[in-house]
Enzyme design. Structure first.
Site, short mmCIF file in Angstrom:
data_model
loop_
_atom_site.label_atom_id
_atom_site.label_comp_id
_atom_site.label_asym_id
_atom_site.label_seq_id
_atom_site.Cartn_x
_atom_site.Cartn_y
_atom_site.Cartn_z
N GLY A 1 13.63 -38.87 0.18
CA GLY A 1 13.22 -40.13 -0.42
C GLY A 1 11.94 -40.65 0.20
O GLY A 1 11.28 -39.98 1.00
N GLU B 1 0.82 -1.21 0.00
CA GLU B 1 0.00 0.00 0.00
C GLU B 1 0.86 1.26 0.00
O GLU B 1 0.59 2.22 -0.74
CB GLU B 1 -0.93 0.00 1.21
CG GLU B 1 -1.92 -1.16 1.26
CD GLU B 1 -1.40 -2.36 2.03
OE1 GLU B 1 -2.22 -3.04 2.67
OE2 GLU B 1 -0.18 -2.62 1.99
N ASP C 1 23.39 -39.18 -3.30
CA ASP C 1 23.51 -38.21 -4.40
C ASP C 1 24.49 -37.07 -4.14
O ASP C 1 24.85 -36.36 -5.07
CB ASP C 1 22.14 -37.61 -4.71
CG ASP C 1 21.11 -38.66 -5.10
OD1 ASP C 1 21.52 -39.71 -5.64
OD2 ASP C 1 19.91 -38.43 -4.87
N ARG D 1 12.48 -23.86 -5.17
CA ARG D 1 13.52 -23.68 -4.15
C ARG D 1 13.66 -22.20 -3.78
O ARG D 1 13.90 -21.87 -2.63
CB ARG D 1 14.85 -24.23 -4.66
CG ARG D 1 14.88 -25.75 -4.74
CD ARG D 1 16.24 -26.26 -5.15
NE ARG D 1 16.28 -27.73 -5.18
CZ ARG D 1 17.37 -28.44 -5.44
NH1 ARG D 1 18.52 -27.82 -5.70
NH2 ARG D 1 17.33 -29.76 -5.45
N LEU E 1 11.49 -40.68 4.25
CA LEU E 1 11.19 -39.37 4.85
C LEU E 1 9.80 -38.90 4.45
O LEU E 1 9.06 -38.34 5.28
CB LEU E 1 12.24 -38.35 4.41
CG LEU E 1 12.10 -36.94 4.99
CD1 LEU E 1 12.16 -36.97 6.52
CD2 LEU E 1 13.18 -36.02 4.43
N SER F 1 19.13 -41.83 -10.93
CA SER F 1 17.89 -41.05 -11.03
C SER F 1 18.05 -39.78 -11.87
O SER F 1 17.09 -39.02 -12.00
CB SER F 1 17.42 -40.65 -9.63
OG SER F 1 18.40 -39.87 -8.97
#
Length: 368
Positions: free
Chosen positions: A294, A52, A200, A184, A297, A168
């Site tokens: 994964g 505003e 990974d 993200r 979790l 993957s």
């Protein structure tokens, strides 16, 4: 243009603050006089002027007698910024069109009441649903004190997040992966389990030029994250939290010396107590968590009742493999009637892939 047209523009302006206003809401404002837009603004960053005031400051002419369109009820309390209701009244705005009410107990209808008490006409609920979706993270956080948790994964059309070898990269194409980077930037934190780090060695940063890195949270019950892992090696540049049940000071000090923070929780079913962890993150003003872990979790987060939304990036591929990993593992439900139900599905095409987004509807068709 009518009220909805101007509110739609205010929503577009509000979007420009995505990723930067947390834990404040995203807000856009448009000022119209005699059918002409004379000012517009949005909340750009947390701690900076609200939408505003930015709209009023941008006015090309005197806003007295004008109409203000704002996606969220104007604030009426002193925080890091003074009340927007004061600025609206001082400017002589005669009519305020509000998209959604602010559930913050410090506002919660008081802003609208103050304006009306001072003779300003207030119209409520224009594009309320759209304005509410814009701030679903803020609404959840301000009402519960817990981060808004989004469970995100990429999978093939036969439901695999990796080949049977564990490989993957990459399941989805470039457009879908770019969309993930935007997520993200949008969320305050990103969370994975130590298994993902071991498999990974991810960096877990936002790769958008000029984007904001989320706080990295690693669920590591026994502190097995290698000190050589990229998340540890870069912990002095990107805030990194290791959530653990281990209290051994010697083991913790090596991570702390590397720049990591340690959060300790009780143990639940052999793992970090996720609800206790989310309560701790909420106290640190982390309003949203992108869950990129994964299957173990993901199941634990669902079982704890923490996941609010699911984002499934689906590639038109088939991996097969009896033992290939799937997005949600754990014990699973005993029968179809025990399923976690999803609602409000939205489908977006991203290149050759699809993004399916749904809200988790707890307490529906759950045999417990």
């Amino acid at each position: 243009m009518n009220d909805q047209d101007y509110m739609r523009l205010a929503l577009e302006l509000a979007e420009r603050g995505r990723g930067w206003t947390s834990p404040n809401p995203m807000v856009g404002a448009v000022i119209v006089r005699d059918g002409r837009i004379i000012g517009q603004g949005w909340h750009e960053r947390c701690g900076q002027p609200h939408a505003e005031r930015n709209a009023l400051a941008s006015c090309a002419q005197d806003p007295a007698g004008a109409v203000m369109y704002v996606t969220l009820e104007p604030c009426c309390h002193h925080g890091r910024q003074p009340p927007c209701t004061d600025a609206i009244l001082k400017a002589g705005i005669r009519r305020v069109v509000v998209g959604s009410e602010d559930p913050n107990p410090l506002v919660a209808g008081k802003g609208i009441r103050i304006l009306r008490e001072h003779g300003v006409e207030v119209v409520e609920g224009v594009m309320r649903a759209e304005c509410g979706r814009l701030n679903e993270i803020f609404f959840h956080y301000i009402q519960t004190g817990l981060p808004f948790v989004v469970m995100k994964y990429a999978m093939t059309m036969d439901g695999k997040i990796a080949a049977y070898t564990g490989a993957s990269r990459w399941i989805t194409g470039e457009e879908a992966r770019a969309h993930v980077q935007a997520q993200r930037h949008r969320h305050s934190a990103i969370m994975v389990g130590v298994g993902t780090v071991l498999a990974d060695d991810p960096l877990l940063t936002c790769r958008i030029p000029g984007g904001k890195n989320p706080v990295r949270v690693i669920c590591d019950t026994r502190l097995r994250t290698p000190l050589t892992a990229r998340v540890v090696a870069t912990a002095k540049e990107v805030p990194t939290i290791l959530a653990t049940c281990r209290t051994d000071g010697k083991a913790r000090s090596a991570y702390e010396n590397a720049g990591c923070r340690i959060l300790t929780t009780a143990e639940k079913d052999g793992h970090v107590d996720l609800r206790q962890l989310m309560e701790a993150l909420g106290r640190e003003r982390i309003d949203s968590v992108l869950l990129e872990g994964g299957g173990t979790l993901n199941w634990a987060a669902l079982e704890s009742g923490l996941v609010r939304k699911v984002q499934a990036y689906i590639a038109p591929k088939l991996f097969g493999g009896r033992d290939a990993k799937t997005p949600v593992e754990g014990q699973g439900v005993p029968s179809p009637t025990g399923a976690f139900c999803l609602k409000g599905a939205a489908i977006t095409r991203l290149g050759g892939d699809f993004l399916v987004e749904s809200e988790v509807e707890y307490g529906v068709h759950r045999d417990r």
